[in-house]
Design a protein around this motif. Sequence first.
Motif, PDB file in Angstrom:
ATOM      1  N   GLN A  89      42.375  39.905  46.532  1.00 32.82           N
ATOM      2  CA  GLN A  89      43.786  39.049  46.052  1.00 32.82           C
ATOM      3  C   GLN A  89      43.665  38.636  44.659  1.00 32.82           C
ATOM      4  N   LEU A  90      42.210  38.030  44.302  1.00 29.61           N
ATOM      5  CA  LEU A  90      42.215  37.693  42.975  1.00 29.61           C
ATOM      6  C   LEU A  90      42.726  38.815  42.089  1.00 29.61           C
ATOM      7  N   ASN A  91      42.143  39.778  41.989  1.00 30.61           N
ATOM      8  CA  ASN A  91      42.318  41.007  41.168  1.00 30.61           C
ATOM      9  C   ASN A  91      44.017  41.205  41.112  1.00 30.61           C
ATOM     10  N   ASN A  92      44.715  41.284  42.291  1.00 28.19           N
ATOM     11  CA  ASN A  92      46.142  41.453  42.287  1.00 28.19           C
ATOM     12  C   ASN A  92      46.971  40.426  41.463  1.00 28.19           C
ATOM     13  N   ILE A  93      46.431  38.990  41.688  1.00 30.75           N
ATOM     14  CA  ILE A  93      46.945  37.951  41.016  1.00 30.75           C
ATOM     15  C   ILE A  93      46.848  37.960  39.395  1.00 30.75           C
ATOM     16  N   PHE A  94      45.655  38.466  39.031  1.00 36.46           N
ATOM     17  CA  PHE A  94      45.450  38.525  37.652  1.00 36.46           C
ATOM     18  C   PHE A  94      46.391  39.686  36.996  1.00 36.46           C
ATOM     19  N   LYS A  95      46.213  40.727  37.852  1.00 40.93           N
ATOM     20  CA  LYS A  95      47.112  42.015  37.304  1.00 40.93           C
ATOM     21  C   LYS A  95      48.735  41.672  37.011  1.00 40.93           C
ATOM     22  N   LYS A  96      49.077  40.934  38.069  1.00 33.37           N
ATOM     23  CA  LYS A  96      50.539  40.515  37.825  1.00 33.37           C
ATOM     24  C   LYS A  96      50.626  39.844  36.726  1.00 33.37           C
ATOM     25  N   ALA A  97      49.812  38.807  36.358  1.00 30.32           N
ATOM     26  CA  ALA A  97      49.599  38.181  34.846  1.00 30.32           C
ATOM     27  C   ALA A  97      49.362  38.996  33.883  1.00 30.32           C
ATOM     28  N   GLY A  98      48.998  40.404  33.920  1.00 27.83           N
ATOM     29  CA  GLY A  98      48.738  41.164  32.844  1.00 27.83           C
ATOM     30  C   GLY A  98      47.340  40.871  32.507  1.00 27.83           C
ATOM     31  N   LEU A  99      46.513  40.592  33.422  1.00 31.38           N
ATOM     32  CA  LEU A  99      44.863  40.342  32.996  1.00 31.38           C
ATOM     33  C   LEU A  99      44.029  40.906  33.965  1.00 31.38           C
ATOM     34  N   GLU A 100      42.900  41.515  33.250  1.00 35.94           N
ATOM     35  CA  GLU A 100      42.110  42.094  34.104  1.00 35.94           C
ATOM     36  C   GLU A 100      40.836  41.365  34.358  1.00 35.94           C
ATOM     37  N   ILE A 101      40.105  41.080  35.491  1.00 34.59           N
ATOM     38  CA  ILE A 101      38.902  40.540  35.511  1.00 34.59           C
ATOM     39  C   ILE A 101      37.810  41.179  35.286  1.00 34.59           C
ATOM     40  N   ASP A 102      36.876  40.562  34.393  1.00 30.91           N
ATOM     41  CA  ASP A 102      35.748  41.273  33.793  1.00 30.91           C
ATOM     42  C   ASP A 102      34.620  41.074  34.799  1.00 30.91           C
ATOM     43  N   GLY A 103      34.726  39.686  35.428  1.00 29.78           N
ATOM     44  CA  GLY A 103      33.554  39.619  36.156  1.00 29.78           C
ATOM     45  C   GLY A 103      33.728  38.152  37.246  1.00 29.78           C
ATOM     46  N   ILE A 104      33.132  38.216  38.224  1.00 33.69           N
ATOM     47  CA  ILE A 104      33.531  36.967  39.230  1.00 33.69           C
ATOM     48  C   ILE A 104      32.084  36.350  39.460  1.00 33.69           C
ATOM     49  N   VAL A 105      32.081  35.123  39.076  1.00 31.33           N
ATOM     50  CA  VAL A 105      30.682  33.966  39.156  1.00 31.33           C
ATOM     51  C   VAL A 105      31.232  33.108  40.276  1.00 31.33           C
TER      52      VAL A 105
END
Length: 261
Positions: A89-105
């Motif tokens: 879900q996090l990845n999908n939300i960021f993708k819609k905003a045109g961002l790619e998640i590099d890492g999760i902490v």
Amino acid sequence: PGKYVTIVQNSITKDAKDRYAGISIRDVQNAIMQVKDIEIPDGKTLIDIVPDKVILDNGTIVTDPVGSLSSKFTISAQIILADKEYVRQLNNIFKKAGLEIDGIVPITLAERNLILDKNELHDNIAIIDVGAENTDIGVFEGLSFTYTNTIPLGGDNITKDIALVLNISEEEADKLKRQYGLALKSLIDNDNEILLSTCKDDNKKIIKSSELIEIIEARIEEMFSLVNRDISAQGIKQRINNVILTGQGITTISKSDVAGK
């Protein structure tokens, strides 16, 4: 948040490729790659590896083994797993905003590096982060990330309690919480009168500040009781030397540290 995180402790022993040249960066990198090789349960995904200590063949514990003349070494680490669906879900939300998640902490792991001083980094510490709707717990034993979880209570619950009990708007309740916020009724200096302006039954109403603080105290007591119960059930409470209280859900309320103690 801690409720989506699982910490798995793991360690492996690795031979140095060239015992006469000492442990190389490549040796350490290979060890980290191997230590994360665990069976991952369904519904979980790997998000991080946190190496906490390296033990040389003579029993010496080091944080950086590179260059040490040791024929083998043991690396221990915490393998951080997260709920796969939440990460998706996090990845999908960021993708819609045109961002790619590099890492999760995990929240409290990130906070450890922001809010602890050098001495605290080697102590047994619990971080309690009270947000708007959730309270995150992170427990660290020296460099080891021992435990994390989320309690579904936060500063907004205090505001809603005030609004409900006094029958006023949440906007006014939040304003009163910030203005008169005190965690313990026993610590009141002056029991002032407060004029409520958004009462739903009367136009205006006067209460004592002690009535307001009693509502705040009850919810804060419940919050700390749930944290206490959680870390006690995990068998880690007795090992904690220090508690760091943070988060805007509670730091605006005076004497919350006293209530915590």
